[in-house]
Design a protein around this motif. Structure first.
Motif, PDB file in Angstrom:
ATOM      1  N   ALA A  67      -3.315   0.935   2.209  1.00 10.76           N
ATOM      2  CA  ALA A  67      -1.877   0.737   2.071  1.00 10.76           C
ATOM      3  C   ALA A  67      -1.234   1.985   1.493  1.00 10.76           C
ATOM      4  O   ALA A  67      -1.849   2.722   0.725  1.00 10.76           O
ATOM      5  CB  ALA A  67      -1.585  -0.456   1.166  1.00 10.76           C
ATOM      6  N   THR A  68       0.005   2.208   1.887  1.00  7.97           N
ATOM      7  CA  THR A  68       0.823   3.246   1.283  1.00  7.97           C
ATOM      8  C   THR A  68       2.055   2.565   0.713  1.00  7.97           C
ATOM      9  O   THR A  68       2.478   1.533   1.219  1.00  7.97           O
ATOM     10  CB  THR A  68       1.250   4.315   2.308  1.00  7.97           C
ATOM     11  N   GLY A  69       2.592   3.107  -0.338  1.00  4.87           N
ATOM     12  CA  GLY A  69       3.759   2.471  -0.937  1.00  4.87           C
ATOM     13  C   GLY A  69       4.583   3.439  -1.752  1.00  4.87           C
ATOM     14  O   GLY A  69       4.142   4.520  -2.110  1.00  4.87           O
ATOM     15  N   MET A  70       5.776   3.011  -2.024  1.00  2.00           N
ATOM     16  CA  MET A  70       6.692   3.773  -2.855  1.00  2.00           C
ATOM     17  C   MET A  70       6.585   3.250  -4.286  1.00  2.00           C
ATOM     18  O   MET A  70       6.373   2.052  -4.495  1.00  2.00           O
ATOM     19  CB  MET A  70       8.123   3.596  -2.362  1.00  2.00           C
ATOM     20  N   PRO A  71       6.719   4.117  -5.288  1.00  2.00           N
ATOM     21  CA  PRO A  71       6.705   3.649  -6.669  1.00  2.00           C
ATOM     22  C   PRO A  71       7.796   2.589  -6.888  1.00  2.00           C
ATOM     23  O   PRO A  71       8.933   2.751  -6.453  1.00  2.00           O
ATOM     24  CB  PRO A  71       6.989   4.906  -7.486  1.00  2.00           C
ATOM     25  N   VAL A  89      -7.739   0.279  -0.558  1.00  2.00           N
ATOM     26  CA  VAL A  89      -7.364   1.599  -1.058  1.00  2.00           C
ATOM     27  C   VAL A  89      -5.851   1.708  -0.941  1.00  2.00           C
ATOM     28  O   VAL A  89      -5.291   1.453   0.119  1.00  2.00           O
ATOM     29  CB  VAL A  89      -8.030   2.719  -0.240  1.00  2.00           C
ATOM     30  N   LYS A  90      -5.189   2.110  -2.033  1.00  2.00           N
ATOM     31  CA  LYS A  90      -3.742   2.245  -2.037  1.00  2.00           C
ATOM     32  C   LYS A  90      -3.365   3.676  -2.404  1.00  2.00           C
ATOM     33  O   LYS A  90      -3.912   4.246  -3.332  1.00  2.00           O
ATOM     34  CB  LYS A  90      -3.116   1.284  -3.035  1.00  2.00           C
ATOM     35  N   ARG A  91      -2.425   4.220  -1.673  1.00  2.00           N
ATOM     36  CA  ARG A  91      -1.904   5.556  -1.956  1.00  2.00           C
ATOM     37  C   ARG A  91      -0.401   5.464  -2.111  1.00  2.00           C
ATOM     38  O   ARG A  91       0.273   4.809  -1.326  1.00  2.00           O
ATOM     39  CB  ARG A  91      -2.209   6.529  -0.825  1.00  2.00           C
ATOM     40  N   SER A  92       0.119   6.115  -3.126  1.00  2.00           N
ATOM     41  CA  SER A  92       1.576   6.134  -3.341  1.00  2.00           C
ATOM     42  C   SER A  92       2.152   7.457  -2.940  1.00  2.00           C
ATOM     43  O   SER A  92       1.550   8.464  -3.002  1.00  2.00           O
ATOM     44  CB  SER A  92       1.912   5.886  -4.796  1.00  2.00           C
TER      45      SER A  92
END
Length: 92
Positions: A67-71, A89-92
């Motif tokens: 996943a990717t996300g915004m703070p 796994v998450k990446r911001s």
């Protein structure tokens, strides 16, 4: 001639069959399986089908989700990955 094969008596049965067949076809590789998980309906449905099929096929590893996300954005993907018991796994 129709490209679709109708197997059930209802539209929902046919959608389930065709979607499961499509996901299953894409899982035929020799590498570990993973998918992008946003936490919304479409990616959650595909990830759930992948996890269900991996259990049926007795795969010896957890499905990987990414996943990717915004703070400050809602963390729907983390909740879904916990529910699916995936390696997330998450990446911001």
């Amino acid at each position: 001639m129709s490209a679709f094969v109708f197997v059930g008596s209802s539209v929902s049965e046919n959608i389930r069959h065709l979607l499961t067949a499509a996901v299953s076809k894409r899982m035929m590789g020799v590498r570990r399986i993973g998918c992008l998980l946003s936490g919304e309906l479409d990616s959650s449905l595909i990830a759930a089908l992948i996890c269900k099929l991996s259990k049926q096929w007795n795969l010896d590893y957890k499905i990987q989700t990414f996943a990717t996300g915004m703070p400050g954005s809602p963390d729907l993907a983390d909740r879904k990955s916990t529910r699916l018991n995936s390696s997330h796994v998450k990446r911001s």
